[in-house]
Scaffold this active site. Structure first.
Site, short mmCIF file in Angstrom:
data_model
loop_
_atom_site.label_atom_id
_atom_site.label_comp_id
_atom_site.label_asym_id
_atom_site.label_seq_id
_atom_site.Cartn_x
_atom_site.Cartn_y
_atom_site.Cartn_z
N LYS A 288 -33.63 -55.80 23.41
CA LYS A 288 -32.43 -55.55 24.19
C LYS A 288 -31.79 -56.90 24.52
CE LYS A 288 -31.01 -52.34 27.81
NZ LYS A 288 -31.39 -51.20 28.61
N GLU A 377 -35.72 -36.18 35.28
CA GLU A 377 -35.26 -35.68 36.57
C GLU A 377 -35.97 -34.39 36.96
OE1 GLU A 377 -33.26 -36.83 34.17
OE2 GLU A 377 -32.35 -38.58 35.12
N ARG A 405 -29.49 -31.96 36.05
CA ARG A 405 -30.58 -31.60 35.15
C ARG A 405 -31.71 -30.87 35.84
NH1 ARG A 405 -31.54 -35.47 30.31
NH2 ARG A 405 -29.58 -34.87 29.36
C1 LIG Z 1 -30.35 -37.97 32.32
C2 LIG Z 1 -30.11 -39.43 32.55
N1 LIG Z 1 -30.86 -40.09 33.46
C3 LIG Z 1 -30.64 -41.40 33.68
C4 LIG Z 1 -29.68 -42.08 32.99
C5 LIG Z 1 -29.39 -43.52 33.31
N2 LIG Z 1 -29.66 -44.41 32.17
C6 LIG Z 1 -28.69 -44.88 31.38
S1 LIG Z 1 -29.26 -45.85 30.17
C7 LIG Z 1 -30.83 -45.67 30.69
C8 LIG Z 1 -31.93 -46.36 29.96
C9 LIG Z 1 -32.04 -45.85 28.58
O1 LIG Z 1 -33.08 -46.52 27.96
P1 LIG Z 1 -33.23 -46.42 26.41
O2 LIG Z 1 -32.99 -45.04 25.96
O3 LIG Z 1 -34.52 -47.04 26.03
O4 LIG Z 1 -32.02 -47.28 25.86
P2 LIG Z 1 -31.81 -48.87 25.97
O5 LIG Z 1 -30.91 -49.08 27.15
O6 LIG Z 1 -33.12 -49.52 26.13
O7 LIG Z 1 -31.16 -49.23 24.70
C10 LIG Z 1 -30.90 -44.86 31.82
C11 LIG Z 1 -32.11 -44.54 32.57
C12 LIG Z 1 -28.93 -41.35 32.05
N3 LIG Z 1 -27.94 -41.92 31.36
N4 LIG Z 1 -29.16 -40.05 31.85
#
Ligand SMILES: Cc1ncc(C[n+]2csc(CCOP(=O)(O)OP(=O)(O)O)c2C)c(N)n1
Length: 644
Positions: A288, A377, A405
């Site tokens: 990242k 969630e 959710r």
């Molecule tokens: C249902 C839900 N919960 C929380 C989030 C907040 N959120 C946005 S990006 C993220 C992290 C995602 O991590 P990953 O899938 O590994 O992607 P990366 O950012 O590492 O590329 C979170 C928790 C969301 N978008 N949707």
């Protein structure tokens, strides 16, 4: 300031232009794309590290697959900036996340390349599988369907539901697992450990090399892909992989792990995978923030850093000459620790938002009583319910939008079972630049209709602290009701916010000012706009009363009796949907008690409100200070329609 793209990127108006380049040009395209993202985000803001981490994946996907006919689904979508830039939006990318500008997430209305609208995580596998099955039904066997999902998003139940189904189909589905070991904060849980194990296991890596050798031979010997795959399965993967590879156990063919920054390898692997039928998963390891030192180093901070100096890596902070009010989330975080230090039954739960919700303050101060459960969630709510059955006092903090959710869990696992779980809903109301997928528009409506649920919203920091204090007290915890406290994104109004904690009477509002021409009823921090509206109206000799109702449920009935007995004109204001929300509750009270008044309800209409600064969106919906004042004038000066 317009950002100039590099030489090759400047010529890529669609992925067709990319596909016309030689493969040897791709490293240069990647470098230019990465630079363009850095240049843009440093000046205009937005998500950052995630898009940098998938530059090579993005270029390879559009190079190898025939987008937009092949369906490419990004999970969450915060990493899709490169995708947007390569798919015709380069020259308007500087409008990203601005009012009326490009959306910060893929959006179906915005481009045919955005095959699925996203924002909430873990939808990509189900959506892409749906597309793949539809292609089968429509007799279109050539179309490919690709879901790109992060290791964070993979922790959600929905992702597993999708894989469970996919593994029982022959659908043409390629899942790309973008594994960077990060969610917004470091990824958590057993899956993360598992992925690390596969990545570092010599057995797997040996097997991986053998698999790729065989795949390489596929083109040399011209054998059909199907033959090769079955050979791989019977010869190499049969015993070990089937028994111990999670994805293989779900009947997804597993490939990898491979270096997600090696563009040449990505292109050749994806080309090979195109010929392999059925559902399959390619595990890519990425970093990242790749290519921008500070972002690689502090990945949480650079998830969405705000504006920064791209040369020094210094994040630009506004400088103020006097103390500023804190963010509501920080008031939550610090107050939780303050309460937990006294009440040892208190625990905190967050589904993957430690820094976003400021639960990280408790995770640091009292680590064994604060839980990040991953992007989950539903689990967060039921896990909280389980702890509540054992007498723990649970503060479960979920962004309002993500709570959508876990609605069944709120009803089934908390309220029907009369468990006093405390829900703190952050980002309630308009979320701002994240847009409609993230607006916390519906919580007042969907929480207030559930039995055994108290619903409150504080007008300021002091009120938030007092509501939290009340929720954890015996009055509530020895009772049968859950307690929702919703508050918005951003700063409050009180620089000196560490006020003494005081118990709040449940269902008791506050009269902010008395008046005679109209009563303005507000819920939550939007009440501060009403304060300004009242000041405006006063200069015009209009005397508005203002009531901060504090609770949507139970309503302060004594206060409402007073209001409807004294005022013919009533305005309700909420930063939430009009249908079924606070204003609806007030009207229900009015009719239930036989009052007649002219009531104007201000809030979010029955429409998808796009992204922008919160104040722009409040104005658009007519409940900024000016809009509230306008509605009051209209109500007072418009003749009452009297029917005979
Ligand atoms: C249902 C839900 N919960 C929380 C989030 C907040 N959120 C946005 S990006 C993220 C992290 C995602 O991590 P990953 O899938 O590994 O992607 P990366 O950012 O590492 O590329 C979170 C928790 C969301 N978008 N949707």
């Amino acid at each position: 300031m317009l950002i100039t793209p590099g030489k090759l990127l400047a010529k890529i108006d669609t992925p067709d232009d990319l596909r016309n380049l030689s493969q040897t040009d791709l490293p240069q395209v990647c470098a230019e794309l990465r630079q363009f993202i850095v240049d843009n985000v440093s000046v205009y803001g937005g998500h950052f590290g995630a898009s940098l981490g998938v530059v090579e994946l993005t270029v390879a996907l559009h190079y190898v697959f025939n987008t937009p006919d092949d369906q490419l689904v990004w999970d969450v979508g915060h990493q899709a900036y490169g995708h947007k830039i390569l798919t015709g939006r380069r020259d308007i990318f500087h409008t990203n996340r601005f009012y009326k500008g490009l959306s910060g997430f893929p959006k179906r209305k915005e481009s045919p390349y955005d095959s699925f609208g996203v924002g909430h995580s873990s939808t990509s596998i189900s959506a892409a599988l749906g597309m793949a099955v539809a292609s089968q039904l429509q007799n279109n066997p050539k179309r490919h369907h690709i879901a790109v999902i992060g290791d964070g998003a993979m922790t959600a139940g929905l992702a597993f539901e999708g894989m469970n189904h996919a593994g029982s189909t022959e659908a043409d589905l390629l899942i790309i697992l973008n594994d960077n070991c990060m969610s917004i904060d470091p990824n958590v849980g057993a899956l993360r450990e598992y992925l690390t194990d596969i990545t570092t296991s010599p057995t797997y890596n040996k097997m991986k090399d053998e698999v790729w050798n065989l795949l390489g031979k596929m083109s040399n010997f011209g054998k059909s892909a199907q033959d090769i795959v079955s050979k791989i399965e019977t010869g190499l993967k049969a015993s070990l992989m089937h028994q111990s590879n999670l994805f293989e156990s779900l009947h997804l063919r597993y490939f990898g792990p491979i270096d997600g920054h090696d563009i040449d390898h990505l292109v050749s692997v994806m080309n090979d995978l195109k010929d392999i039928p059925g559902p399959k998963l390619l595990h890519c390891l990425t970093v990242k923030g790749k290519g921008y030192g500070p972002a690689e180093k502090d990945q949480t901070k650079w998830h969405a850093p705000g504006l920064f100096d791209k040369v020094t890596g210094e994040i630009k902070k506004k400088v103020y000459d006097k103390p500023q009010p804190p963010k509501y989330q920080d008031v939550f975080g610090h107050t939780l620790v303050e309460l937990a230090e006294v009440n040892e039954k208190i625990v905190g739960v967050t589904p993957a938002m430690p820094s976003g919700s400021s639960m990280n303050i408790m995770m640091k101060a009292i680590p064994d009583r604060a839980f990040d459960v991953g992007i989950a969630e539903q689990h967060a709510v039921t896990f909280s319910a389980g702890m509540a059955t054992q007498g723990q006092v649970v503060f479960c903090n979920i962004y309002s939008t993500f709570m959508q959710r876990a609605y069944d869990q709120v009803i089934h696992d908390v309220c029907i079972q009369e468990l006093p779980v405390i829900f703190c809903l952050d980002r309630a109301g308009f979320a701002g630049a994240d847009g409609p997928t993230h607006h916390g528009a519906y919580d007042l409506a969907f929480m207030r209709c559930v039995p055994n649920m108290i619903v409150a919203s504080p007008m300021n920091e002091k009120e938030l602290r007092n509501l939290m204090f009340t929720a954890q007290s015996d009055t509530i915890q020895k009772g049968t009701q859950a307690f929702t406290i919703r508050y918005p994104r951003g700063e409050g109004v009180m620089p000196n916010w560490r006020t003494p904690l005081e118990q709040v009477e449940i269902g008791k509002g506050r009269k902010i000012r008395d008046g005679k021409d109209v009563a303005i009823l507000t819920i939550g921090p939007i009440g501060n706009y009403a304060v300004k509206a009242c000041e405006l109206l006063e200069t015009e000799n209009i005397q508005p009363a203002h009531y901060d109702m504090r609770f949507v449920k139970p309503l302060d009935e004594a206060m409402l009796h007073e209001i409807f007995q004294r005022y013919d004109n009533v305005v309700t204001v909420e930063d939430g949907c009009l249908m079924g929300g606070f204003g609806s509750a007030v009207i229900e009270f009015m009719t239930d008690h036989g009052y007649v008044a002219r009531v104007k309800r201000l809030g979010i209409p029955d429409a998808v409100i796009e992204h922008g600064e919160q104040i722009d969106l409040h104005r658009e919906c007519g409940f900024d200070p000016q809009g509230i004042a306008d509605s009051v004038r209209e109500l007072i000066y418009t003749k009452r329609i009297v029917t005979a």
